[in-house]
Design a protein around this motif. Structure first.
Motif, short mmCIF file in Angstrom:
data_model
loop_
_atom_site.label_atom_id
_atom_site.label_comp_id
_atom_site.label_asym_id
_atom_site.label_seq_id
_atom_site.Cartn_x
_atom_site.Cartn_y
_atom_site.Cartn_z
N ALA A 43 2.65 0.27 -5.81
CA ALA A 43 2.32 -0.84 -4.91
C ALA A 43 3.59 -1.44 -4.31
CB ALA A 43 1.53 -1.91 -5.66
N SER A 46 4.83 0.61 -1.41
CA SER A 46 4.12 0.36 -0.15
C SER A 46 4.70 -0.86 0.56
CB SER A 46 2.63 0.15 -0.41
OG SER A 46 1.99 1.36 -0.73
N GLY A 47 4.89 -1.96 -0.19
CA GLY A 47 5.45 -3.16 0.40
C GLY A 47 6.86 -2.93 0.91
N ILE A 87 3.26 5.90 3.49
CA ILE A 87 2.52 5.31 2.37
C ILE A 87 1.38 6.22 1.93
CG2 ILE A 87 0.93 3.44 1.74
CD1 ILE A 87 2.79 1.58 3.41
N SER A 92 1.20 6.13 -2.22
CA SER A 92 1.55 4.79 -2.66
C SER A 92 0.32 3.90 -2.56
CB SER A 92 2.70 4.23 -1.81
OG SER A 92 3.85 5.05 -1.95
N GLU A 93 0.39 2.72 -3.16
CA GLU A 93 -0.77 1.85 -3.25
C GLU A 93 -0.66 0.68 -2.26
OE1 GLU A 93 -3.65 2.08 -5.09
OE2 GLU A 93 -2.97 4.10 -5.56
N LEU A 94 -1.54 0.66 -1.28
CA LEU A 94 -1.54 -0.39 -0.26
C LEU A 94 -2.87 -1.13 -0.29
CD1 LEU A 94 -0.04 -1.70 2.16
CD2 LEU A 94 -1.18 -0.03 3.63
N CYS A 123 -2.56 -5.22 -6.75
CA CYS A 123 -1.94 -4.42 -5.70
C CYS A 123 -1.25 -5.33 -4.68
CB CYS A 123 -2.99 -3.55 -5.02
SG CYS A 123 -2.34 -2.48 -3.71
N ASN A 127 2.65 -5.42 -3.65
CA ASN A 127 3.00 -5.15 -2.25
C ASN A 127 3.98 -6.22 -1.76
OD1 ASN A 127 -0.26 -3.95 -0.99
ND2 ASN A 127 1.37 -2.88 -2.08
N VAL A 215 -0.66 -7.47 4.57
CA VAL A 215 0.55 -7.04 3.86
C VAL A 215 1.74 -7.00 4.80
CG1 VAL A 215 1.57 -5.27 2.38
CG2 VAL A 215 -0.89 -5.69 2.28
#
Length: 272
Positions: A43, A46-47, A87, A92-94, A123, A127, A215
């Motif tokens: 997560a 992703s951020g 991502i 990856s975790e978004l 998550c 992020n 996000v």
């Protein structure tokens, strides 16, 4: 007259994608339960990716200043699409794509509402941490020029002070509808190039039109924390986060996830 031998099952034209999305929700359930640390890292990545590509987009917009606005906006939108492609292809975790997966999983009774809430907020938290790490590392460099900080501040003001809650909500719906419809279509393909193309299409639309991605916006606010804290109205920032979050869920979770789960079978379709 020709006999119609088709069955109801034949009308479930994208059932394999819906089933894949359901399995994704189950994998997220296992990951966050058994290996929460690894989930947090994915997560954060992703951020981090969203934030670093946001800086890239700001650089493009400022360095191309003086060219037609439409051209600058489309270049910025194309450049930002790189973030979501990276991502998705790196798994990856978004938060915003998870809205679709967990809603499909809930429709097919593959995941509980309690676990969905846990996944969503866990998550989102990490992020945000990923964006904070990026801007924290960048703060003591000269990557962010004064022109880029000015552009960042203007963007944040437009999204917060100058926007009503209703505008943010609707733009949030449109944003995540385009993102998740792109991801949904990309799941038809096995090769990376085709996946990347359809994922990028949805992102280009949302960025060019100025829709609200919670996000992405959180990454902008992380930048303001480090570069221009007093330039943000933090009460309006909270307004943006709340209504962009809700809008993104409706756009990705309801308008894409729930709709395509429903049109591809009954709730007990995959139960044994």
């Amino acid at each position: 007259m020709m006999k119609n031998n088709k069955t109801v099952n034949d009308t479930y034209t994208s059932r394999a994608i819906a089933e894949s999305a359901m399995h994704q929700s189950q994998m997220k359930d296992v990951m966050i339960t058994k290996t929460p640390g690894r989930y947090a890292v994915k997560a954060m990545m992703s951020g981090f990716l969203l934030a670093i590509v946001t800086v890239f987009m700001l650089a493009i917009k400022t360095q191309f200043a003086g060219t037609p606005v439409g051209l600058i906006n489309i270049l910025g939108a194309i450049s930002f699409s790189l973030a979501l492609v990276l991502i998705v292809l790196t798994n990856s975790e978004l938060l915003t794509s998870n809205f679709m997966y967990v809603t499909v999983g809930y429709y097919y009774r593959a995941i509980t509402l309690r676990k969905i809430m846990y996944i969503v907020f866990y998550c989102f938290l990490f992020n945000i941490v990923g964006g904070l790490i990026l801007f924290g590392l960048m703060r003591f460099t000269h990557v962010m020029t004064p022109e880029m900080i000015t552009a960042l501040t203007k963007t944040v003001s437009t999204k917060t002070v100058e926007s009503t809650w209703y505008a943010i909500l609707v733009k949030g719906i449109f944003c995540n509808f385009f993102i998740n419809i792109g991801i949904y279509v990309s799941m038809l393909f096995k090769d990376g190039l085709s996946k990347a193309f359809f994922i990028a299409c949805g992102v280009v639309v949302f960025v060019f039109m100025g829709y609200e991605h919670v996000v992405f916006n959180a990454g902008l606010y992380a930048g303001m924390l480090f570069y221009n804290f007093d330039g943000a109205n933090w009460l309006h920032v909270l307004k943006n986060i709340v209504f962009a979050f809700i809008g993104n869920y409706i756009g990705g979770g309801i308008f894409v996830g729930l709709v395509y789960a429903y049109v591809n079978g009954r709730r007990d379709a995959f139960e044994k």
